[in-house]
Design an enzyme around this catalytic site. Structure first.
Site, PDB file in Angstrom:
ATOM      1  N   ILE A 198       0.788  -1.132   0.117  1.00 13.16           N
ATOM      2  CA  ILE A 198       0.002  -0.171   0.039  1.00 13.16           C
ATOM      3  C   ILE A 198       0.876   1.267  -0.093  1.00 13.16           C
ATOM      4  O   ILE A 198       0.318   2.344  -0.749  1.00 13.16           O
ATOM      5  CB  ILE A 198      -0.969   0.073   1.212  1.00 13.16           C
ATOM      6  N   SER A 206      11.924   1.078   6.789  1.00 11.85           N
ATOM      7  CA  SER A 206      11.449  -0.345   6.572  1.00 11.85           C
ATOM      8  C   SER A 206      12.525  -1.333   6.386  1.00 11.85           C
ATOM      9  O   SER A 206      13.675  -0.854   6.390  1.00 11.85           O
ATOM     10  CB  SER A 206      10.854  -0.115   5.168  1.00 11.85           C
ATOM     11  N   LYS A 214      -5.625   1.848   7.753  1.00  7.52           N
ATOM     12  CA  LYS A 214      -6.653   1.001   8.507  1.00  7.52           C
ATOM     13  C   LYS A 214      -6.126  -0.272   8.637  1.00  7.52           C
ATOM     14  O   LYS A 214      -5.373  -0.721   7.781  1.00  7.52           O
ATOM     15  CB  LYS A 214      -7.868   1.076   7.651  1.00  7.52           C
ATOM     16  N   ASP A 267      -9.961  -7.782   6.780  1.00  7.16           N
ATOM     17  CA  ASP A 267      -9.128  -6.560   6.380  1.00  7.16           C
ATOM     18  C   ASP A 267      -9.737  -5.850   5.302  1.00  7.16           C
ATOM     19  O   ASP A 267     -10.060  -4.638   5.196  1.00  7.16           O
ATOM     20  CB  ASP A 267      -7.812  -7.422   5.844  1.00  7.16           C
TER      21      ASP A 267
HETATM   22  P1  NAP Z   1       2.451  -5.594   3.235  1.00  7.84           P
HETATM   23  O1  NAP Z   1       2.970  -5.138   1.984  1.00  7.84           O
HETATM   24  O2  NAP Z   1       2.334  -6.865   3.688  1.00  7.84           O
HETATM   25  O3  NAP Z   1       3.159  -4.980   4.526  1.00  7.84           O
HETATM   26  C1  NAP Z   1       3.811  -3.494   4.610  1.00  7.84           C
HETATM   27  C2  NAP Z   1       5.058  -3.567   4.953  1.00  7.84           C
HETATM   28  O4  NAP Z   1       5.094  -3.659   6.432  1.00  7.84           O
HETATM   29  C3  NAP Z   1       5.951  -4.587   4.383  1.00  7.84           C
HETATM   30  O5  NAP Z   1       6.547  -4.603   3.372  1.00  7.84           O
HETATM   31  C4  NAP Z   1       7.183  -4.731   5.660  1.00  7.84           C
HETATM   32  O6  NAP Z   1       8.086  -4.111   5.210  1.00  7.84           O
HETATM   33  C5  NAP Z   1       6.740  -4.219   6.864  1.00  7.84           C
HETATM   34  N1  NAP Z   1       6.134  -5.019   7.838  1.00  7.84           N
HETATM   35  C6  NAP Z   1       5.281  -6.298   7.428  1.00  7.84           C
HETATM   36  N2  NAP Z   1       5.344  -7.204   8.552  1.00  7.84           N
HETATM   37  C7  NAP Z   1       5.999  -6.296   9.647  1.00  7.84           C
HETATM   38  C8  NAP Z   1       6.328  -6.647  11.157  1.00  7.84           C
HETATM   39  N3  NAP Z   1       5.738  -7.620  11.624  1.00  7.84           N
HETATM   40  N4  NAP Z   1       6.830  -5.841  11.901  1.00  7.84           N
HETATM   41  C9  NAP Z   1       7.553  -4.739  10.817  1.00  7.84           C
HETATM   42  N5  NAP Z   1       7.281  -4.436   9.770  1.00  7.84           N
HETATM   43  C10 NAP Z   1       6.307  -5.380   9.094  1.00  7.84           C
HETATM   44  O7  NAP Z   1       1.020  -4.987   3.549  1.00  7.84           O
HETATM   45  P2  NAP Z   1       0.007  -3.908   2.817  1.00  7.84           P
HETATM   46  O8  NAP Z   1      -0.724  -4.613   1.610  1.00  7.84           O
HETATM   47  O9  NAP Z   1       1.028  -2.738   2.461  1.00  7.84           O
HETATM   48  O10 NAP Z   1      -0.789  -3.494   4.031  1.00  7.84           O
HETATM   49  C11 NAP Z   1      -0.299  -2.722   5.108  1.00  7.84           C
HETATM   50  C12 NAP Z   1      -1.582  -1.913   5.646  1.00  7.84           C
HETATM   51  O11 NAP Z   1      -2.356  -1.191   4.880  1.00  7.84           O
HETATM   52  C13 NAP Z   1      -2.590  -3.068   6.206  1.00  7.84           C
HETATM   53  O12 NAP Z   1      -3.489  -2.412   7.246  1.00  7.84           O
HETATM   54  C14 NAP Z   1      -3.721  -2.997   5.454  1.00  7.84           C
HETATM   55  O13 NAP Z   1      -5.137  -3.233   5.691  1.00  7.84           O
HETATM   56  C15 NAP Z   1      -3.631  -1.588   4.471  1.00  7.84           C
HETATM   57  N6  NAP Z   1      -4.157  -1.296   3.492  1.00  7.84           N
HETATM   58  C16 NAP Z   1      -3.692  -2.378   2.429  1.00  7.84           C
HETATM   59  C17 NAP Z   1      -4.258  -2.345   1.177  1.00  7.84           C
HETATM   60  C18 NAP Z   1      -3.911  -3.380  -0.067  1.00  7.84           C
HETATM   61  O14 NAP Z   1      -4.644  -3.350  -1.098  1.00  7.84           O
HETATM   62  N7  NAP Z   1      -2.902  -4.009   0.005  1.00  7.84           N
HETATM   63  C19 NAP Z   1      -5.157  -1.309   0.772  1.00  7.84           C
HETATM   64  C20 NAP Z   1      -5.389  -0.334   1.821  1.00  7.84           C
HETATM   65  C21 NAP Z   1      -4.992  -0.441   3.035  1.00  7.84           C
HETATM   66  P3  NAP Z   1       9.572  -4.301   5.395  1.00  7.84           P
HETATM   67  O15 NAP Z   1       9.610  -5.687   5.271  1.00  7.84           O
HETATM   68  O16 NAP Z   1      10.471  -3.529   4.398  1.00  7.84           O
HETATM   69  O17 NAP Z   1      10.125  -3.931   6.904  1.00  7.84           O
END
Ligand code: NAP
Length: 311
Positions: free
Chosen positions: A11, A33, A87, A165
């Site tokens: 995101i 990150s 969120k 989610d």
């Molecule tokens: P993601 O790509 O899996 O995670 C975002 C980043 O957070 C990861 O690349 C990782 O970066 C870091 N991370 C993951 N687990 C971690 C941990 N346990 N401790 C510390 N850092 C950690 O997820 P995302 O899809 O971007 O979603 C993140 C948030 O945005 C969620 O709450 C989701 O509900 C919200 N969101 C997502 C979307 C969507 O379409 N994906 C849309 C709207 C909102 P590093 O490995 O580089 O640290």
């Protein structure tokens, strides 16, 4: 204002980086990150070290999954920074209340963002429903987890919410557009036998004027992806499709009827403009209603075990 993005994943790359780049309010000054970076932007891995090294960055936007988010938010607030939360704003209601209190005591802004509330037609739907008597609201939120969240195991780990989610986005719209408060009366939650969160769920709500309010969510939807809700009222039927981007009134498309600032295209530019306003005004915006309904669905929900899920 200088801002740092924390958690450079899906995101952050898809939405936060472009929204910040296009905004006159913000300058992306650093990222933090473990693996992700943004080309040309100062990158950190140690959050505490970043806060200490860059006192000029007054605003932190957290794009991490919900479970690790509290520790980062608490650390940022303790360091006197304003914080914007993706969120859901945290893993539990209690930790979000704790953050609210910390931000209030420190005199900084806390913004629990709900991107779906900034979808183009949500305010138009709210305005239309205001003076109608609701008979029913049926929400269908069905998407393919393999397509939208590939390999994101955290979604199926405790605190990751599973199908809630995306489902919480529907709840953020419902709680915005309905003039009357609703609450969960029952739920069925389908847990894959090898996972800790539900992959599908059906939720029923109490409505104070007797309307039938239901939600049907599925993470295994192939083919057409559905993020829709249909409100039947005493004066006709309103439907929101594509997560709030498209509005139909009695089957007829209604274009650009929303009250939102249409010069801001897309949900995230609206969120970042709101964060800038909050910081300038010295205010916070933390509405936990969508999360409360998820918590209630988990409390009341009947757990059903379904086939294992693998990517
Ligand atoms: P993601 O790509 O899996 O995670 C975002 C980043 O957070 C990861 O690349 C990782 O970066 C870091 N991370 C993951 N687990 C971690 C941990 N346990 N401790 C510390 N850092 C950690 O997820 P995302 O899809 O971007 O979603 C993140 C948030 O945005 C969620 O709450 C989701 O509900 C919200 N969101 C997502 C979307 C969507 O379409 N994906 C849309 C709207 C909102 P590093 O490995 O580089 O640290």
């Amino acid at each position: 204002m200088k801002i740092a993005l924390v958690g450079i994943g899906k995101i952050a790359r898809d939405q936060h980086v472009p929204a910040i780049a296009d905004s006159p309010d913000w300058e992306l000054a650093a990222t933090c990150s473990n693996h992700g970076t943004v080309e040309g932007i100062e990158a950190h891995k140690d959050f505490g070290a970043m806060l200490a090294a860059r006192p000029d960055i007054q605003v932190i936007s957290l794009c991490l999954p919900p479970v690790p988010r509290f520790a980062y938010a608490a650390q940022a607030i303790a360091a006197g920074r304003h914080v914007m939360l993706e969120k859901p704003p945290g893993a539990t209601l209690s930790e979000c209340h704790a953050l609210e209190e910390m931000a209030r005591a420190k005199g900084v802004t806390l913004y629990a963002s709900w991107h779906s509330r900034a979808a183009a037609q949500v305010q138009a739907a709210k305005a239309w429903l205001k003076d109608k008597t609701l008979r029913s609201l049926n929400v269908t939120w069905k998407e393919d987890v393999r397509r939208w969240h590939p390999g994101q195991d955290w979604i199926f780990e405790a605190g990751g919410l599973g199908v809630f989610d995306p489902g919480i986005n529907a709840l953020s719209i419902m709680t915005e557009i309905l003039p009357d408060p609703i609450h969960v009366t029952g739920a069925e939650l389908d847990f894959p036998e090898n996972r800790e969160t539900p992959i599908a769920a059906r939720v029923a709500f109490f409505h104070p004027k007797g309307a039938e309010v239901t939600m049907d969510m599925d993470f295994l939807q192939t083919g057409e992806q559905i993020w829709s809700m249909e409100a039947v009222t005493d004066q006709g039927t309103l439907s929101l499709h594509k997560g709030g981007a498209v509005l139909e009134n009695d089957g007829k498309d209604v274009a650009d009827a929303s009250g939102v600032n249409l010069s801001l295209k897309g949900e995230y530019p609206v969120l970042y403009a709101h964060m800038a306003e909050l910081v300038r005004a010295g205010r916070s915006d933390v509405d936990l209603a969508p999360m409360r309904h998820v918590a209630d669905a988990f409390t009341l929900g009947r757990r059903l075990t379904v086939a294992p899920f693998d990517w």
